[in-house]
Design a protein around this motif. Structure first.
Motif, mmCIF file in Angstrom:
data_model
loop_
_atom_site.group_PDB
_atom_site.id
_atom_site.type_symbol
_atom_site.label_atom_id
_atom_site.label_comp_id
_atom_site.label_asym_id
_atom_site.label_seq_id
_atom_site.Cartn_x
_atom_site.Cartn_y
_atom_site.Cartn_z
ATOM 1 N N ALA A 188 0.763 -1.138 -0.138
ATOM 2 C CA ALA A 188 -0.051 -0.143 0.097
ATOM 3 C C ALA A 188 0.934 1.106 -0.029
ATOM 4 C CB ALA A 188 -0.814 -0.103 1.034
ATOM 5 N N PRO A 189 0.854 2.508 -0.831
ATOM 6 C CA PRO A 189 1.480 3.374 -0.876
ATOM 7 C C PRO A 189 1.304 4.183 0.414
ATOM 8 C CG PRO A 189 -0.045 3.343 -2.867
ATOM 9 C CD PRO A 189 -0.476 2.291 -1.849
ATOM 10 N N LEU A 190 2.654 4.524 0.911
ATOM 11 C CA LEU A 190 2.731 5.308 2.282
ATOM 12 C C LEU A 190 2.661 6.635 2.081
ATOM 13 C CD1 LEU A 190 3.232 5.247 5.388
ATOM 14 C CD2 LEU A 190 5.665 4.841 4.741
ATOM 15 N N PHE A 191 3.441 7.077 0.789
ATOM 16 C CA PHE A 191 3.612 8.664 0.714
ATOM 17 C C PHE A 191 4.191 8.685 -0.646
ATOM 18 C CE2 PHE A 191 7.838 7.933 2.584
ATOM 19 C CZ PHE A 191 8.908 8.245 1.519
ATOM 20 N N ILE A 192 3.807 10.068 -1.157
ATOM 21 C CA ILE A 192 4.458 10.305 -2.507
ATOM 22 C C ILE A 192 5.366 11.527 -2.017
ATOM 23 C CG2 ILE A 192 3.737 11.593 -4.701
ATOM 24 C CD1 ILE A 192 0.828 10.686 -4.370
ATOM 25 N N LEU A 193 6.376 11.692 -2.793
ATOM 26 C CA LEU A 193 7.237 12.818 -2.464
ATOM 27 C C LEU A 193 8.082 13.315 -3.666
ATOM 28 C CD1 LEU A 193 8.749 14.762 -0.304
ATOM 29 C CD2 LEU A 193 10.621 13.080 -0.430
ATOM 30 N N TYR A 194 7.898 14.520 -4.210
ATOM 31 C CA TYR A 194 8.149 15.296 -5.173
ATOM 32 C C TYR A 194 9.328 15.559 -5.322
ATOM 33 C CZ TYR A 194 3.220 14.648 -6.660
ATOM 34 O OH TYR A 194 2.085 14.288 -6.912
ATOM 35 N N THR A 195 10.457 15.250 -6.526
ATOM 36 C CA THR A 195 11.597 15.388 -6.502
ATOM 37 C C THR A 195 11.913 16.917 -6.574
ATOM 38 O OG1 THR A 195 11.665 14.898 -8.585
ATOM 39 C CG2 THR A 195 12.333 13.297 -7.068
ATOM 40 N N SER A 196 12.992 17.319 -6.166
ATOM 41 C CA SER A 196 13.396 18.897 -6.068
ATOM 42 C C SER A 196 13.722 19.213 -7.293
ATOM 43 C CB SER A 196 14.169 19.136 -4.924
ATOM 44 O OG SER A 196 15.486 18.448 -5.175
ATOM 45 N N GLY A 197 13.832 20.231 -7.895
ATOM 46 C CA GLY A 197 14.350 20.962 -9.073
ATOM 47 C C GLY A 197 13.654 20.526 -10.261
ATOM 48 N N THR A 198 12.581 20.033 -10.216
ATOM 49 C CA THR A 198 12.092 19.308 -11.461
ATOM 50 C C THR A 198 11.395 20.358 -12.397
ATOM 51 O OG1 THR A 198 10.034 19.308 -10.197
ATOM 52 C CG2 THR A 198 11.156 17.354 -10.394
ATOM 53 N N THR A 199 11.400 20.301 -13.511
ATOM 54 C CA THR A 199 10.978 21.215 -14.549
ATOM 55 C C THR A 199 9.695 20.567 -15.189
ATOM 56 O OG1 THR A 199 12.155 20.323 -16.112
ATOM 57 C CG2 THR A 199 13.108 22.290 -14.831
ATOM 58 N N GLY A 200 8.831 21.289 -15.610
ATOM 59 C CA GLY A 200 7.550 20.776 -16.322
ATOM 60 C C GLY A 200 6.802 19.908 -14.915
ATOM 61 N N LYS A 201 6.048 18.995 -15.412
ATOM 62 C CA LYS A 201 5.140 18.111 -14.792
ATOM 63 C C LYS A 201 5.798 17.553 -13.600
ATOM 64 C CE LYS A 201 1.734 14.768 -14.948
ATOM 65 N NZ LYS A 201 1.766 13.886 -13.706
ATOM 66 N N PRO A 202 5.451 17.965 -12.349
ATOM 67 C CA PRO A 202 6.135 17.106 -10.959
ATOM 68 C C PRO A 202 6.252 15.976 -11.185
ATOM 69 C CG PRO A 202 4.545 18.972 -10.496
ATOM 70 C CD PRO A 202 4.312 18.579 -11.845
ATOM 71 N N LYS A 203 7.533 15.346 -10.450
ATOM 72 C CA LYS A 203 7.716 14.111 -10.595
ATOM 73 C C LYS A 203 7.574 13.276 -9.187
ATOM 74 C CE LYS A 203 11.972 12.444 -11.431
ATOM 75 N NZ LYS A 203 13.291 12.277 -12.167
ATOM 76 N N GLY A 204 6.365 12.490 -8.996
ATOM 77 C CA GLY A 204 5.839 12.332 -7.706
ATOM 78 C C GLY A 204 6.392 10.679 -7.289
ATOM 79 N N ILE A 205 7.391 10.664 -6.537
ATOM 80 C CA ILE A 205 7.986 9.477 -6.212
ATOM 81 C C ILE A 205 7.098 8.683 -5.286
ATOM 82 C CG2 ILE A 205 10.117 8.171 -5.494
ATOM 83 C CD1 ILE A 205 10.560 9.699 -8.119
ATOM 84 N N VAL A 206 6.678 7.537 -5.707
ATOM 85 C CA VAL A 206 5.802 6.668 -4.620
ATOM 86 C C VAL A 206 6.747 5.491 -3.861
ATOM 87 C CG1 VAL A 206 3.867 5.033 -4.606
ATOM 88 C CG2 VAL A 206 3.877 6.866 -6.431
#
Length: 654
Positions: free
Chosen positions: A264-282
């Motif tokens: 089960a997913p615990l969290f999403i964390l968006y990587t810093s310094g992204t450009t364009g659509k955020p990259k949500g790490i699951v």
């Protein structure tokens, strides 16, 4: 990486580090991990090794299968059910640790709060009940946008308790960045504060949320902690905004933890310094928790009596893993500090080490170099004798910064664990084990037990010792990211397409004759000078090796003749004056350390370098300056004015 002969020679010249530091017999005798056979056992039976670590957690239902690997997708501890909040709070609150300090918190103005495991259990349950009353259920996303206050980990653990997926957004992000992350996760609730304190000034968090929500239709409720009070001057929207204290005033102190599937997913964390659509790490529940519990215990040699301080902001993965989940899963006492290391003065961190008797201190090389620049008089004012282990995280540490840290903070006695890992890996991958490993300043040493890594060339073939290449992980590990939220194709293309079957880290590295790994920074931080590939980390380390230099950032700028030219931005130690003679001396020093191919074409003295609030140097902005482009997104910078001053200076001197 360094494909040319001269490039290989340059790499070897910089990273030929002969100083070695073995753990003392006293440290080795009491270390959590002292048997070197652990590496071989984990290599021979990795699934058995990880199953052994996972069983240190409390499970509602045991797992039936350790690993189901269908590249590039992994499922770990299949069939098991557990709860992250139960593992981090309840099992300690229900033991003789009930009255032990779980979180020691110090606010920037000096206010304090201590939460025992028993108190933390009650607060988390109350917050979980509050979320349920707002209609939040398992699988729903909750965005958390706060400063470093106790309500932040309470909110994270409350989400975990009911199976909601938390998405913590760093409090330094702009309203636009916050909006992008809310929209990507489709969060229905935002938990925030009216503001926070930073260097005596109010950070207007609620005001940023209000701006963000002008373009985020999914959010139904905003809950606000009154951290700052009248100084924040917040606006309240009836029917949407709730006061944290009033929201929880009538909630029960009891809330049963939800049994969650291991995946089960615990969290999403968006990587810093992204450009364009955020990259949500699951990250998922069981694998992630196994990874951080294991690495916190092993890498930091964590003891029940320790006071542990990771200085990272919880808005970044280091804060998730090594301020909250890893220490609390081990029943540790973790210190949280709201402010900065230079306010009200440059001794603030060392004052806190003395005040709370900190035993383990984990920080970033950028912070270490800042302390180097400020001088030894600051740590010398305080009693740091409680420290028994130091750590480094965030980027490769220069050997001279390592030595300064060891001598002036560790008193020439504490082991240093220089750790390599990423948002995507969830937990530390390469690091010394302090009771076993002979350290070399600047090297992250060896992959941890259960982790397999290689350095390969463009074709995916392992490179010989001393040669540079691309760092890959060759087998799955429990705390690995499972996907990018809502974009599995991007997950596969970003991490698994370049070297099929192997995880591409995006980092350059070399491996020496002893099998030790030396991280060279991101592969996009490689400069191609007349066909010779030079790592920015190489040149930066050469510059920091000079006694006048506190910190350096190196980038490649376009050059019509050579393809790229090397531009260096250098911060000097205090009481060192800038001069043309020193500029030429520093260029010559790089030649001496690496070779003529690495001589900087441009060298600029900078009072400060542009950094995010987590301490990372924004080299992308330095490239924008050097190539005369409009500055990209500066919303993550600690002080956006720094880059504007540098741009003006560059244009004047170039």
């Amino acid at each position: 990486m360094a494909s040319s002969e001269s490039g290989d020679r340059a790499l070897e010249a910089l990273l030929q580090e002969n100083r070695r530091f073995a753990p003392s017999e006293e440290f080795r005798a009491q270390a959590n991990v002292r048997d070197p056979e652990i590496y071989q056992r984990a290599r021979q039976d990795p699934e058995g090794y990880w199953a052994e670590q996972a069983r240190r957690l409390s499970w509602f239902e045991p797992f039936r299968e350790v690993l189901r690997w269908e590249p590039p997708h992994a499922q770990w501890f299949v069939g098991g059910k557990l709860n992250a909040a139960y593992n981090c709070v309840d099992r300690h609150a229900e033991s003789d640790r009930r009255n032990k300090a779980a979180i020691i918190w110090e606010g920037e103005p000096g206010d304090q709060r201590i939460l025992t495991y028993g108190q933390l259990q009650r607060e988390v349950a109350r917050c979980a009940n509050g979320l349920k009353r707002l209609g939040v259920k398992a699988g729903d996303r909750v965005t958390i946008y706060m400063g470093m206050i106790p309500e932040l980990p309470i909110a994270m653990l409350a989400c975990a308790r009911i199976g909601a997926v938390h998405s913590v957004v760093f409090g330094g992000f702009s309203a636009e960045a916050l909006r992008d992350r809310i929209n990507d996760a489709q969060a229905e609730v935002v938990l925030t504060a009216d503001g926070g304190w930073r260097r005596g000034q109010v950070v207007p968090l609620k005001a940023q949320v209000d701006k963000a929500l002008e373009g985020a239709s999914s959010v139904r409720h905003v809950v606000v902690v009154r951290r700052v009070g009248e100084a924040a001057s917040v606006n309240w929207r009836a029917g949407r905004d709730l006061d944290w204290q009033e929201w929880l005033a009538s909630e029960s102190w009891h809330c049963e933890p939800e049994p969650m599937d291991s995946e089960a997913p615990l969290f999403i964390l968006y990587t810093s310094g992204t450009t364009g659509k955020p990259k949500g790490i699951v990250h998922t529940t069981a694998g992630y928790l196994t990874g951080v519990e294991t690495t916190t215990r092993m890498v930091f040699d964590l003891k029940d009596r320790d006071v542990y301080w990771c200085t990272a902001d919880i808005g970044w993965v280091t804060g998730h893993s090594y301020v909250i989940y890893g220490p609390l899963a081990n029943g540790a006492t973790t210190l949280m500090y709201e402010g900065t290391p230079d306010f009200p003065d440059r001794g603030r961190n060392w004052q806190l080490v003395e005040k709370y008797g900190v035993n383990i201190y984990y920080t970033a090389p950028t912070a270490i170099r800042a302390h180097m620049r400020w001088g030894t008089e600051w740590p010398e004012r305080y009693d740091l004798s409680s420290l028994r282990l130091l750590g480094s995280v965030g980027e490769p540490i220069n050997p001279e910064a390592w030595m300064w840290y060891w001598e002036h903070i560790g008193g020439r006695r504490t082991p240093i664990v220089d750790t390599w890992w990423q948002t995507e890996t969830g937990a530390i991958m390469i690091s010394p084990l302090p009771g076993l490993t002979e350290a070399k300043p600047g090297s992250a040493t060896r992959p941890l037990p259960g982790i397999e890594a290689e350095v390969v060339d463009l074709a995916g073939n392992p490179v010989p010792p001393g040669a540079g290449g691309y760092l890959v992980l060759t087998r799955p590990w429990p705390s690995m990211l499972r996907t990018i939220w809502g974009d599995d194709k991007r997950y596969q293309e970003t991490y698994w397409s370049r070297f099929p079957g192997r995880y591409f880290t995006g980092d350059g590295a070399k491996r020496d004759e002893d099998g030790y790994f030396w991280l060279l920074g991101r592969v996009d931080d490689v400069i191609n000078v007349s066909g010779h590939r030079i790592g920015t980390m190489e040149v930066e380390s050469a510059l920091v090796d000079h006694p006048s230099v506190a910190e350096a950032a190196v980038i490649g700028r376009h050059d019509p003749l050579k393809g790229q030219a090397i531009a260096a931005f250098v911060t000097l130690k205090e009481a060192v004056d800038t001069s043309e003679a020193l500029k030429q001396e520093l260029k010559a020093h790089v030649v001496q350390k690496i070779g003529a191919i690495a001589r900087p074409d441009d060298l600029f003295f900078a009072a400060e370098l542009p950094k995010t609030r987590s301490g990372k140097i924004m080299r992308r902005l330095l490239r924008d300056i050097a190539e005369g482009r409009a500055l990209g997104d500066t919303t993550t910078l600690a002080d956006p004015a720094v880059v504007e001053r540098l741009k003006a200076q560059y244009q004047e001197e170039a």
